[in-house]
Design an enzyme around this catalytic site. Sequence first.
Site, mmCIF file in Angstrom:
data_model
loop_
_atom_site.group_PDB
_atom_site.id
_atom_site.type_symbol
_atom_site.label_atom_id
_atom_site.label_comp_id
_atom_site.label_asym_id
_atom_site.label_seq_id
_atom_site.Cartn_x
_atom_site.Cartn_y
_atom_site.Cartn_z
ATOM 1 N N LYS A 215 0.666 -1.168 0.126
ATOM 2 C CA LYS A 215 0.003 -0.004 -0.085
ATOM 3 C C LYS A 215 1.032 1.334 -0.054
ATOM 4 O O LYS A 215 0.741 1.970 -0.713
ATOM 5 C CB LYS A 215 -0.899 0.062 1.199
ATOM 6 C CG LYS A 215 -1.715 1.391 1.450
ATOM 7 C CD LYS A 215 -2.424 1.526 0.432
ATOM 8 C CE LYS A 215 -3.281 2.941 0.514
ATOM 9 N NZ LYS A 215 -4.115 3.402 -0.579
ATOM 10 N N CYS A 269 -3.540 10.870 0.980
ATOM 11 C CA CYS A 269 -2.940 9.699 0.884
ATOM 12 C C CYS A 269 -1.370 9.820 0.125
ATOM 13 O O CYS A 269 -0.406 9.853 1.059
ATOM 14 C CB CYS A 269 -3.528 8.793 -0.012
ATOM 15 S SG CYS A 269 -5.683 8.551 0.547
HETATM 16 N N1 SAJ Z 1 -1.456 14.496 -9.230
HETATM 17 C C1 SAJ Z 1 -0.832 15.553 -10.178
HETATM 18 N N2 SAJ Z 1 -0.375 15.072 -11.258
HETATM 19 C C2 SAJ Z 1 -0.718 13.950 -11.751
HETATM 20 C C3 SAJ Z 1 -1.461 12.923 -11.103
HETATM 21 C C4 SAJ Z 1 -1.881 13.439 -9.622
HETATM 22 O O1 SAJ Z 1 -0.561 16.469 -9.721
HETATM 23 O O2 SAJ Z 1 -0.367 13.348 -12.838
HETATM 24 C C5 SAJ Z 1 -2.143 15.194 -8.300
HETATM 25 C C6 SAJ Z 1 -3.566 15.550 -7.926
HETATM 26 O O3 SAJ Z 1 -3.888 16.456 -8.529
HETATM 27 C C7 SAJ Z 1 -3.777 15.284 -6.360
HETATM 28 C C8 SAJ Z 1 -2.855 14.345 -5.840
HETATM 29 O O4 SAJ Z 1 -1.793 14.142 -6.914
HETATM 30 O O5 SAJ Z 1 -3.502 16.757 -5.738
HETATM 31 C C9 SAJ Z 1 -3.067 12.923 -5.684
HETATM 32 O O6 SAJ Z 1 -4.165 12.597 -6.737
HETATM 33 P P1 SAJ Z 1 -4.394 11.086 -7.295
HETATM 34 O O7 SAJ Z 1 -5.475 11.115 -8.271
HETATM 35 O O8 SAJ Z 1 -3.081 11.027 -7.678
HETATM 36 O O9 SAJ Z 1 -4.597 10.191 -6.086
HETATM 37 P P2 SAJ Z 1 -5.510 10.096 -4.823
HETATM 38 O O10 SAJ Z 1 -5.056 10.924 -3.739
HETATM 39 O O11 SAJ Z 1 -7.207 10.713 -5.086
HETATM 40 O O12 SAJ Z 1 -5.645 8.553 -4.622
HETATM 41 C C10 SAJ Z 1 -4.614 7.758 -4.253
HETATM 42 C C11 SAJ Z 1 -4.627 6.626 -5.419
HETATM 43 N N3 SAJ Z 1 -3.192 6.088 -5.343
HETATM 44 C C12 SAJ Z 1 -2.448 5.796 -6.459
HETATM 45 O O13 SAJ Z 1 -2.937 6.239 -7.644
HETATM 46 C C13 SAJ Z 1 -1.332 4.967 -6.323
HETATM 47 C C14 SAJ Z 1 -5.917 5.600 -4.932
HETATM 48 O O14 SAJ Z 1 -5.548 4.326 -5.544
HETATM 49 C C15 SAJ Z 1 -5.260 5.319 -3.459
HETATM 50 O O15 SAJ Z 1 -6.512 4.395 -3.035
HETATM 51 C C16 SAJ Z 1 -5.232 6.328 -2.504
HETATM 52 O O16 SAJ Z 1 -4.291 7.445 -2.944
HETATM 53 C C17 SAJ Z 1 -5.600 6.212 -1.213
HETATM 54 O O17 SAJ Z 1 -6.580 6.079 -0.485
HETATM 55 O O18 SAJ Z 1 -4.066 5.881 -0.524
#
Ligand code: SAJ
Length: 432
Positions: A215, A269
């Site tokens: 995780k 997360c």
């Molecule tokens: N972000 C960027 N650039 C990107 C992708 C995301 O700047 O290319 C930013 C987003 O805008 C946001 C942050 O990162 O601020 C996180 O967003 P996210 O969509 O990457 O992830 P979360 O926090 O919504 O969910 C994550 C997920 N983990 C992964 O993709 C490895 C999800 O599957 C997990 O279940 C979740 O964390 C969790 O609960 O841990």
Amino acid sequence: MPSEAKPDICVVGLGYIGLPTAAVIARSGCRVLGVDVSEHVVKTIAKGKIHIEEVDLDGLVQGVVARGTLRTSMTMEPSDVFVIAVPTPFGDNKAPDISYVLEATTNIAAVLKSGDTVVLESTSPVGTTEKVRNLIASLRPDLKIPGLTEEIPDIAIAYCPERVLPGRILEELTNNDRSIGGITPRCARKALTFYKHFVRGDCVTTDARSAEMTKLVENAYRDVNIAFANELSIVADKMDLDVWEVIRLANRHPRVNILQPGPGVGGHCIAVDPWFIVNSAPEQTPLIRTARGVNDGKVDHVIERAKQLIDKYPAARIACLGLAFKANIDDFRESPAKKVAAALARKYSSRVQIVEPYASELPEEFEGSKASLIDIDEAIENCDIFIPLVDHDVFKSIPLAERVNKLVYDTRGIWPDQPRIDETPAKLKLAS
Ligand code: SAJ
């Protein structure tokens, strides 16, 4: 529990993960008791309503509560399977705090009976499931505990992290693969039987420590990769390059897939979990630690660049587009967009307007500022500088004709056709 009967389930913690999990299990036909320390949460759900926003969750909760398959309480009751989904925050020293997990475990231990399964889902440092096991062993010397008995244990204890994406939680809860780590292989098999009631994805069994690390690794992987994109964007700013164009082109390589830069990394997360690894192995994690620093530092970089632009145009009115931590959701927790907008509101007062279709009022960070919440049409009409901070679909769909006369600092790359700032015609009615 007769082997063919559906087990009774108790989900401890009814937040962003616990509530959807409880509702999905209840939909599968199991009787579910949701337990939470908040009276407000317990009462809200008991009325068939929800205290968080998530796509389609309201209808699902309303249905399972009406059918009587989901009940809520502030007190633990005997059950067949216990799922722990409570928060594991970290303090100022970035050390994880597992006290809520241990508190939930203590309450579960009081009602545990032979044949029960306890599954920890909360994101936790490696070794937490063993601590849960040890706590149960100390509180219930009458039970044979997995890993501590030569005989067949009375109960099963496992770790199974959630990996659902906010905004797609219900879909991903059922369809994603799951890693199920048992204290022993038998524990993993018991937990797997439970997850098979509602998970369509593959359920892969392993040991508890590997599942815990998996995780953390998933979110650290994403954080490190976003940090690479954010670092590139800072380099591009220095070298006067369009980072979006560079990434678009680089990603045409068959083995390159650079993520998207933004104003930083938000949510509860990705910006948190990497610290759990760093905390366990500080000397061995320079990359993970640096990535965190790059992503946190991106917020300040964006604030500085925005100020440089705004300071050139003292009469310009500024629209910050978005406060959420990512696109198309109403979750503002640890949002970099909110931090940037609030910093600009503090400095430029009523010149700053906020557009956030997912908010009905400005969050507390804006208290005392003169910034106001306006809708996107008003912003198009009245504002001169646009700073997109979140890639909400409603912002992406604004056609060039409606923003060609704006000065834009696009922190998310949502408008690739926008003229560069230095190409913007001097038709802006701005006193510079
Ligand atoms: N972000 C960027 N650039 C990107 C992708 C995301 O700047 O290319 C930013 C987003 O805008 C946001 C942050 O990162 O601020 C996180 O967003 P996210 O969509 O990457 O992830 P979360 O926090 O919504 O969910 C994550 C997920 N983990 C992964 O993709 C490895 C999800 O599957 C997990 O279940 C979740 O964390 C969790 O609960 O841990």
